[in-house]
Design an enzyme around this catalytic site. Sequence first.
Site, PDB file in Angstrom:
ATOM      1  N   GLU A 189      19.499 -48.523  12.714  1.00  0.00           N
ATOM      2  CA  GLU A 189      19.985 -47.718  11.594  1.00  0.00           C
ATOM      3  C   GLU A 189      21.516 -47.570  11.621  1.00  0.00           C
ATOM      4  OE1 GLU A 189      16.295 -44.811  10.374  1.00  0.00           O
ATOM      5  OE2 GLU A 189      17.734 -44.051  11.818  1.00  0.00           O
ATOM      6  N   GLU A 266      10.049 -48.213   9.766  1.00  0.00           N
ATOM      7  CA  GLU A 266       9.722 -46.839  10.143  1.00  0.00           C
ATOM      8  C   GLU A 266       9.147 -46.141   8.911  1.00  0.00           C
ATOM      9  OE1 GLU A 266      12.688 -44.395  11.955  1.00  0.00           O
ATOM     10  OE2 GLU A 266      13.289 -45.928  13.425  1.00  0.00           O
TER      11      GLU A 266
END
Length: 831
Positions: A189, A266
């Site tokens: 991320e 995710e």
Amino acid sequence: MRNIIRKFAFAAMLLTAPAMMQAAQKNVVNKPGTFTTGNKTFLLNGQPFVVKAAEVHYPRIPRPYWEHRIQMCKALGMNTVCIYVFWNIHEQKEGEFNFTGNNDVAEFCRLAQKNGMYVIVRPGPYVCAEWEMGGLPWWLLKKKDIKLRERDPYFMERVKLFEQKVGEQLAPLTIQNGGPIIMVQVENEYGSYGEDKPYVSEIRDCLRSIYGKELSLFQCDWSSNFTKNGLDDLTWTMNFGTGANIDQQFRRLGELRPNAPKMCSEFWSGWFDKWGARHETRPAKDMVEGMDEMLSKGISFSLYMTHGGTSFGHWAGANSPGFAPDVTSYDYDAPINEYGHATPKFWELRKMMAKYNNGKKMPAVPKAPMPIITVPKFELKEFAPLYNGFDYKYTWWDHKEEAHGDRPKTFEELDMGWGTVLYTTRLPQIDNVKVEGVYPNDAFTCTLTIDAHDYAQVFIDGKYIGKVDRVKNEKTLTLPGIKQGQELQILVEGMGRINFGRAIKDFKGLVSKPTITAELHSHLGGVDKTEVTFTPNQWECMRIPDDYEVAVKAFEMQKTKPTTREKLNEPVIGRGYRYAKNSDDLIFGRGYYRGYFELKKVGDTFLNFETWGKGQVYVNGHAMGRIWSIGPQQTLYVPGCWLKKGKNEIIVLDVVGPREAVVWGQTEPELNKLQLEKSNKHNNIGDKPDLNSATPVAIGSFKAGNGWQTISFNAPAKGRYLAIECLSTQKEGDRVAIAELYLQNPGGRRLSREPWKTKYADSEDEAGNHLGDKVFDLQESTYWQTEKGSAMPHLLVIDLGSEQTVNALEYLPRAEQGAPGSVKNFRIYLY
């Protein structure tokens, strides 16, 4: 004679058989295979393959339970497990690597393969995961000028050493070598941290050199930022949560790579809990429907979390902006709960997943490895005062450079990762400053200003004065009049280091010099106000490491001393502090407590600590985690595999002191019981601004639908407070909801939100944790939401921390289909 030899040989074979079987299991090698990307699909050995991954974290699960948790994931219809590799648990001291016991990540992967599961590995170096410092080791901060997650030479040197050590464990287990590992992630991320393709490229090259060119590498990010650091030769995946508009999340990826496979790396099944806020939950219906939609469209996923587990010991991290430490439980409202049992969410998901199991019968749900047991209430009768935990290698009387100086030292400077430090200094007299025109009865107000990471208790000559809590953004405390020679003591407990955003460079302890300001208020002699500021320049620092061995030594020191705190009432002088006899002081109630409980049978249990203050717990030498009376978590999960029949030991380090030193074990966890001094709401009417005569900097309407929108002001505006008045919603009857807000300066750059805090909100859904601070928590899946039935208009006011020059506002509605609660008409103020 031959018969005797045969008998001995047979006996030796029986003795060595388990070891031989274990060695054989470790050396099992399946046929080499391939995993690649094809036309709109992944290809496993050349055939289309949809990844159905279950995210689980091996350090959050006791090793004896690993296989059970893997089998529970398989029983959901998953074909893959996805794991982070936590750098800081494998290299707790620089240069000392540990891949044994609960750190044996290779064995976890072998167990996955044994149970027919593939593995996706996410080796960081940064992982987030609500884990201490996002997985980065604290000792990196001993180099104060280090740049984390950038091409800082020292940082990259240590990253490559770590990745090489992980590779020694896992490279032999890639699918190309007959192992279960099909993909490895590059960083994590990064779009939420910055924009630095050269850095991400260097991480990619490092991993390629370790795992080979054939192994698939991928990166994950949010749909709003994945292009910032997306590398052309890597697979791109999206992260988003339950209820999200899935087509919207993949829209941009489809435009850029129309033939690429889609994967949600995710898909957030729930959310994490923080101290002082309600337990987070997410509807099972939304989770199941989202996964059903993805599978019906051939979209791969990893369910984060399928089983969360527990952040044992000091491994729970903290969120940012501000400082929001995470609780010990990482239950995450996942389908498999903290202690490995199936939840109602599990059964709903399993039923849906059966549709995508190629017509085969779903794997059986395994039996729990341990029963759930209770423990009758018992008292922890032994007590050792806090000072028994001092690390004497860092004491002022040994004249150690690390222990004293002209300023307080951080934990990192004291070479301590986790624990508590007592800072002491001598004070001048401040209750009788000679000022012309001052009369003897004039009033003094003394204010102590400190920047403490994270929870500071302040004493003068051992007498408790008050606390300064970083969670509440507290930095000042009123002191009584001070006499020359008195001793100021500041006891600072460090909690988890921030694990998300730029604030991960999170030093612990006193991070700057405290100051004392004495204000004289007089209405006589012509003096209205006089200030005297004093900055102490001689400090002594004493460490209390968070460590079981330290706790045991604290009790060993008590063998020749009184063993109960009631008897410990004689003043002590000469150890860097003093305290008054029988006072509410530095020692009484603060320290180590030890007790024992007997078990006739072993099982999992939940020890209740709701009568305790704040600190750490150890059971039979295992670090169980943090406790804090404010909640919402009041119990600690204690795995039965760490208990034993007969006598079991428990030690509690309580830096605040308990109301009652009792503990009991119950059959269910308590994860949602708050014990707060006041509500978390920001509805103090005194903080509501009068906007009747104010001029808005912008008036208008937002567009309907998902995604970011920017409102530019007619001219730059200055102010410390942002007020957004929501006059209506896109759908009549909706409650107002805002996911994220940013402000831009005249140059078009986003302002830092680190100093932001909610000043006022006329309505907040506290029960659902939808408070005002959700609009600047760096999480696009969380949101501020007004209470059901509350009348329009609604007002949210944010303190920016200081006066800012602003040119535009960025607004993000909720991520779900239709963006429920979206604001339509608005007025924006800056004052």
